[in-house]
Design an enzyme around this catalytic site. Structure first.
Site, PDB file in Angstrom:
ATOM      1  N   LYS A 123       0.159   0.653   7.439  1.00 41.02           N
ATOM      2  CA  LYS A 123       0.643  -0.558   7.322  1.00 41.02           C
ATOM      3  C   LYS A 123       1.455  -0.848   8.528  1.00 41.02           C
ATOM      4  CE  LYS A 123       2.883  -0.007   3.462  1.00 41.02           C
ATOM      5  NZ  LYS A 123       2.391   1.447   3.356  1.00 41.02           N
TER       6      LYS A 123
ATOM      7  N   GLY B 135       0.857  -1.406  -0.014  1.00 43.46           N
ATOM      8  CA  GLY B 135      -0.205  -0.038   0.138  1.00 43.46           C
ATOM      9  C   GLY B 135       0.902   1.269  -0.042  1.00 43.46           C
TER      10      GLY B 135
ATOM     11  N   GLU C  68     -10.030  32.001 -12.089  1.00 47.02           N
ATOM     12  CA  GLU C  68     -10.752  31.057 -10.916  1.00 47.02           C
ATOM     13  C   GLU C  68     -12.215  31.009 -11.262  1.00 47.02           C
ATOM     14  OE1 GLU C  68      -8.944  29.128  -9.556  1.00 47.02           O
ATOM     15  OE2 GLU C  68      -7.055  29.942  -9.951  1.00 47.02           O
TER      16      GLU C  68
HETATM   17  P1  ADP Z   1       2.607   3.169   6.603  1.00 50.06           P
HETATM   18  O1  ADP Z   1       3.150   2.198   7.221  1.00 50.06           O
HETATM   19  O2  ADP Z   1       1.597   2.618   5.704  1.00 50.06           O
HETATM   20  O3  ADP Z   1       3.374   4.024   5.783  1.00 50.06           O
HETATM   21  P2  ADP Z   1       1.863   4.150   9.299  1.00 50.06           P
HETATM   22  O4  ADP Z   1       0.936   2.955   9.755  1.00 50.06           O
HETATM   23  O5  ADP Z   1       3.096   4.499   9.435  1.00 50.06           O
HETATM   24  O6  ADP Z   1       1.696   4.075   7.432  1.00 50.06           O
HETATM   25  O7  ADP Z   1       0.671   5.480   9.310  1.00 50.06           O
HETATM   26  C1  ADP Z   1       1.270   6.684  10.010  1.00 50.06           C
HETATM   27  C2  ADP Z   1       0.310   7.289  10.797  1.00 50.06           C
HETATM   28  O8  ADP Z   1      -0.964   7.630  10.120  1.00 50.06           O
HETATM   29  C3  ADP Z   1      -0.285   6.240  11.869  1.00 50.06           C
HETATM   30  O9  ADP Z   1       0.543   6.042  12.998  1.00 50.06           O
HETATM   31  C4  ADP Z   1      -1.615   6.759  12.439  1.00 50.06           C
HETATM   32  O10 ADP Z   1      -1.614   7.854  13.233  1.00 50.06           O
HETATM   33  C5  ADP Z   1      -2.099   7.298  10.794  1.00 50.06           C
HETATM   34  N1  ADP Z   1      -3.010   6.198  10.248  1.00 50.06           N
HETATM   35  C6  ADP Z   1      -2.332   5.751   8.887  1.00 50.06           C
HETATM   36  N2  ADP Z   1      -3.310   5.001   8.514  1.00 50.06           N
HETATM   37  C7  ADP Z   1      -4.550   4.770   9.576  1.00 50.06           C
HETATM   38  C8  ADP Z   1      -5.575   3.992   9.690  1.00 50.06           C
HETATM   39  N3  ADP Z   1      -6.037   3.249   8.715  1.00 50.06           N
HETATM   40  N4  ADP Z   1      -6.271   4.366  10.734  1.00 50.06           N
HETATM   41  C9  ADP Z   1      -5.966   5.070  11.798  1.00 50.06           C
HETATM   42  N5  ADP Z   1      -4.865   5.824  11.614  1.00 50.06           N
HETATM   43  C10 ADP Z   1      -4.165   5.882  10.530  1.00 50.06           C
HETATM   44 ZN    ZN Z   2      -6.676  26.989 -13.336  1.00 51.59          ZN
END
Ligand code: ADP
Ligand code: ZN
Length: 577
Positions: free
Chosen positions: A171, A165, A387
Site C-alpha cells: 500500500k 489490505g 512426517e
Molecule cells: P504496506 O504499506 O501494504 O504494509 P509496503 O508498501 O510498506 O506494504 O511494502 C513493504 C515492501 O515490500 C515494499 O517496500 C516493497 O519492497 C515490497 N512490496 C510489497 N508489495 C509489493 C508489490 N506489490 N510489488 C513489489 N514490491 C512489493
Molecule cells: Zn504433523
C-alpha cells in the site's frame, strides 16, 4: 640556586647582571630577568623607591604593572561569564518550556515529519501483482499531472482513497509510486503519530499537514494505519478516546473544507476497514475504497522479478517455481525472501544467488531458524514416521498436493520436522477448492498421527500432532458450516469473517443456528475427521514396508527432496497427481 635576596638584587642591578625588571606594586614583588634569561621573583618594600633609583642609575629597563587593572578585568570577565551562563541557561529553560508549550499547542511548524518527499524514484513498474489496484489508481495520477483536463469538464476527482489490505501488500509502495509517476510532493504520516499524550495535538497536526499540503498542491498525502485515528467513535473498551475523536473530527473537517479539485489527494491505508468510522467513508471524504490483495502466483512471480533486478541470480533459478512455492506471501515477504537469500549468498562468498540459498531463506522465513539435529534416536524415529506418514498419505490420495520435501531437521520454536507440498496452482489462483481436495487435506493432515498410531500403538502417540489436529478441526468445520459439504445440506451456518477485532465487536456474535443444530454440526465435523483418519490409517497399513524403508533413509539423510521421495516411495510408475 638560592632565591635572590633584596640586597643581592640591588648589587646585581648595579653590576649590570640584570636585563630587565617588572615591578608589581600591589603584590610588592619585582620580577627580575637576569642576563642569562632566567627569572627571579624578589619581594620588595611597600612604596619602594630604592629599586627605582638603582634601576634608573644602572639603566636597567623597568616596567610597572598595575595588577589592579588586570584583576579588575579578570573580575569583570568572571562576572561576565556568570552573566553569560545565566542568560544562556535562562533562555535554554525558556526555549524548553516554549517547546513544550508549542508542542502542546500544536505550533510545531518545523515538524520534520511534515516535510514532503519531493523526488520519488518509485514508479508503477516497481509495483507488481496488484494490477486491479493499480488500474484504479491510474486515474489519480492523471489528475495530479493534469488537473486542468478534469476541472475544465467539471469532473470531480475523489479527494480520498482508502487502500485496504494486509500489511506488506504494497500500500505504501503504491502511494509512493503514484506520487513518483505524477511527480508531485508526497506527505506521509502514520495514524499513530497523530495520537499523542496531549489532547489536541493530533488535531493541530492534521490542520498543519493540510495547510502545508495545500501550499504544495498538487500533491499527495499518505496516512498509514488510519484505523488508529479513524476507529468507530465511541467504541472500544473504556469508552471513547477524546484525543482520537478530536483528531478524527479535525481530519473530517479538513477533508470537507478543501475545495473539490484543490489538487490535494489523500490516500489512507488500513488492514481493517471494518473498524473505521462510517463518517470517514461519506461522499467527499474517502469515498473510494480499493482492496489491495495478496498477490496470486503470477503476481508473486512479478514481485520476485522486481526484487531480483538488483540481485544477481544464477541461471538455474526459475522465479515461477519460487512463486509457486510461496502461496500466501505478501510483497514484503517476497522481497524479504530474496534479501535473506542474498545475505546467505554473501556469507558464503558466492557471487550469484542459487536455488539453495533461496530454499534456505524460505525455510528460515516459514519455519524459523534451524536448530541442531536431534541426538535422541527414538525421538528422531518417531518424528520420521510422523512426517513420512503425511507424505505417504499425500502420495496415495488422488486429489492431494504433491510432496515437495520431507525433513526431520528441527527448528527453533518447537518444530520437530516438516513435510512441504507443492500447492495446487490452479486451485490457489482461482480460489476454488473442491470437496475432494479439502477432504484430501484432512487425510494428509492426519497422516502423521495415523503413522504414530500404527507403528507405536495408541498409547505412544504424541502431542506433536496437535497443530495437525487444529488444522483438521478448522477445515472440517468450514466444510460443514460454510461450504455445505455435509449431509446438513447447502446452507451457510456461519459467516465468513472472524470478527475478533477490538472496538467494534468485542461482544461475541451469537451463532445463527439453534443449539440442536450446533450439536449436529459437531457430529458432522467429527464424522469427517474420523473418516479421514480411517482413510489415512488404511493407506499407511497397505504401505507399511515402503513406510519403514522411507523412515530408515530419512533418519540417515534427514531430508528428502521430491525426487528422492518419489523414488523411495515407489511412485515412479504412478502418474503424478
Ligand atoms: P504496506 O504499506 O501494504 O504494509 P509496503 O508498501 O510498506 O506494504 O511494502 C513493504 C515492501 O515490500 C515494499 O517496500 C516493497 O519492497 C515490497 N512490496 C510489497 N508489495 C509489493 C508489490 N506489490 N510489488 C513489489 N514490491 C512489493
Ligand atoms: Zn504433523
Amino acid at each position: 640556586m638560592n632565591p635572590l635576596s633584596y640586597s643581592q638584587l640591588i648589587s646585581n642591578i648595579s653590576s649590570g647582571e640584570v636585563k630587565s625588571l617588572l615591578l608589581i606594586p600591589k603584590r610588592r614583588q619585582v620580577i627580575v630577568t637576569l642576563n642569562n634569561g632566567s627569572k627571579e621573583i624578589v619581594s620588595i618594600l611597600p612604596d619602594d623607591q630604592q629599586i627605582l633609583e638603582v634601576a634608573k642609575i644602572s639603566n636597567v629597563p623597568l616596567e610597572v604593572k598595575d595588577v589592579r587593572e588586570e584583576e579588575a578585568m579578570a573580575g569583570m570577565l568572571g562576572n561576565l561569564g556568570l552573566v553569560v551562563i545565566v542568560v544562556l541557561g535562562l533562555s535554554f529553560l525558556l526555549r524548553r518550556s516554549a517547546q513544550a508549550a508549542n508542542r502542546a499547542m500544536g505550533f510545531t511548524r518545523t515538524d520534520a515529519r511534515l516535510k514532503p518527499l519531493t523526488s520519488i524514484d518509485i514508479r508503477f513498474e516497481d509495483v507488481e501483482g496488484i494490477d486491479d489496484a493499480k488500474l484504479e489508481l491510474e486515474e489519480v495520477i492523471t489528475f495530479l499531472r493534469h488537473p486542468e483536463t478534469f476541472t475544465k469538464l467539471g469532473a470531480k476527482i475523489p479527494k480520498g482513497v482508502l487502500l485496504v489490505g494486509l500489511p506488506g501488500t504494497g500500500k505504501t509502495l503504491l502511494a509512493k509510486a503514484i506520487a513518483g509517476e505524477a511527480g508531485v510532493p508526497f506527505f506521509s504520516i502514520a495514524g499513530s503519530e497523530f495520537v499523542e499524550l496531549f489532547v489536541g495535538v493530533g488535531a493541530s497536526r492534521v490542520r498543519d499537514m493540510f495547510k502545508k499540503a495545500k501550499e504544495k498542491s498538487p500533491c499527495l498525502i499518505f496516512i498509514d494505519e488510519i484505523d488508529s485515528v479513524g476507529r468507530q467513535r465511541g467504541a472500544g473498551i473504556g469508552g471513547g478516546n477524546d484525543e482520537r475523536e478530536q483528531t478524527l473530527n479535525q481530519l473530517l473537517t479538513e477533508m470537507d473544507g478543501f475545495a473539490d479539485n484543490s489538487g490535494v489527494i489523500v490516500l489512507a491505508a488500513t488492514n481493517r476497514a471494518d473498524v473505521l468510522d462510517t463518517a470517514l467513508m461519506r461522499p467527499g471524504r474517502f469515498d473510494r475504497t480499493i482492496f489491495v490483495n495478496l498477490p496470486d502466483k503470477k503476481g508473486r512471480e512479478g514481485i520476485l522479478s522486481v526484487h531480483a533486478r538488483s540481485r544477481p541470480l544464477a541461471d538455474e533459478v526459475r522465479l515461477s517455481d519460487w512463486a509457486l512455492r510461496t502461496p500466501g506471501f505478501s510483497g514484503a515477504q517476497l522481497s524479504n525472501l530474496l534479501n535473506e537469500a542474498a545475505i546467505l549468498t554473501a556469507r558464503e562468498n558466492k557471487t550469484q544467488i542459487t536455488n539453495k540459498q533461496i530454499e534456505f531463506a524460505l525455510e528460515r522465513i516459514t519455519l524459523g531458524l534451524a536448530s541442531p539435529p536431534l541426538q535422541d534416536d527414538s525421538k528422531k524415529r518417531l518424528i520420521a514416521y510422523h512426517e513420512i506418514g503425511h507424505a505417504l498419505v499425500a502420495a496415495h490420495m488422488p486429489h492431494a498436493d504433491k510432496v515437495d520435501k520431507v525433513s526431520i531437521l528441527p527448528r527453533t520454536g518447537g518444530i520437530g520436522g516438516f513435510t512441504r507440498f507443492w500447492p495446487d496452482e490452479e486451485a490457489i489462483d482461482s480460489g476454488l477448492f473442491s470437496k475432494n481436495y479439502l477432504f484430501a487435506r484432512l487425510v494428509v493432515a492426519l497422516g502423521g498421527r495415523a503413522a504414530e498410531l500404527i507403528v507405536f500403538g495408541p498409547n505412544e502417540i504424541t502431542q506433536g500432532a496437535s497443530s495437525d489436529l487444529q488444522n483438521v478441526s478448522s477445515i472440517a468445520r468450514e466444510m460443514v458450516t460454510k461450504f455445505g459439504f455435509s449431509p446438513l445440506g447447502p446452507i451457510a451456518l456461519e459467516t465468513g469473517n472472524k470478527q475478533v477485532f477490538l472496538g467494534k465487536n468485542l461482544i461475541q456474535t451469537k451463532p445463527t443456528y439453534a443449539d440442536s443444530t450446533g450439536k449436529v454440526i459437531d457430529e458432522q465435523v467429527r464424522t469427517l475427521a474420523n473418516t479421514a483418519m480411517l482413510k489415512a490409517v488404511g493407506i499407511l497399513e497397505s504401505q507399511r514396508e515402503v513406510m519403514d524403508k522411507l523412515v530408515d533413509v530419512l533418519i540417515v539423510e534427514e531430508t528428502l527432496n521430491a525426487e528422492q521421495f518419489r523414488r523411495l516411495a515407489e511412485l515412479e510408475h504412478m502418474p503424478q497427481n
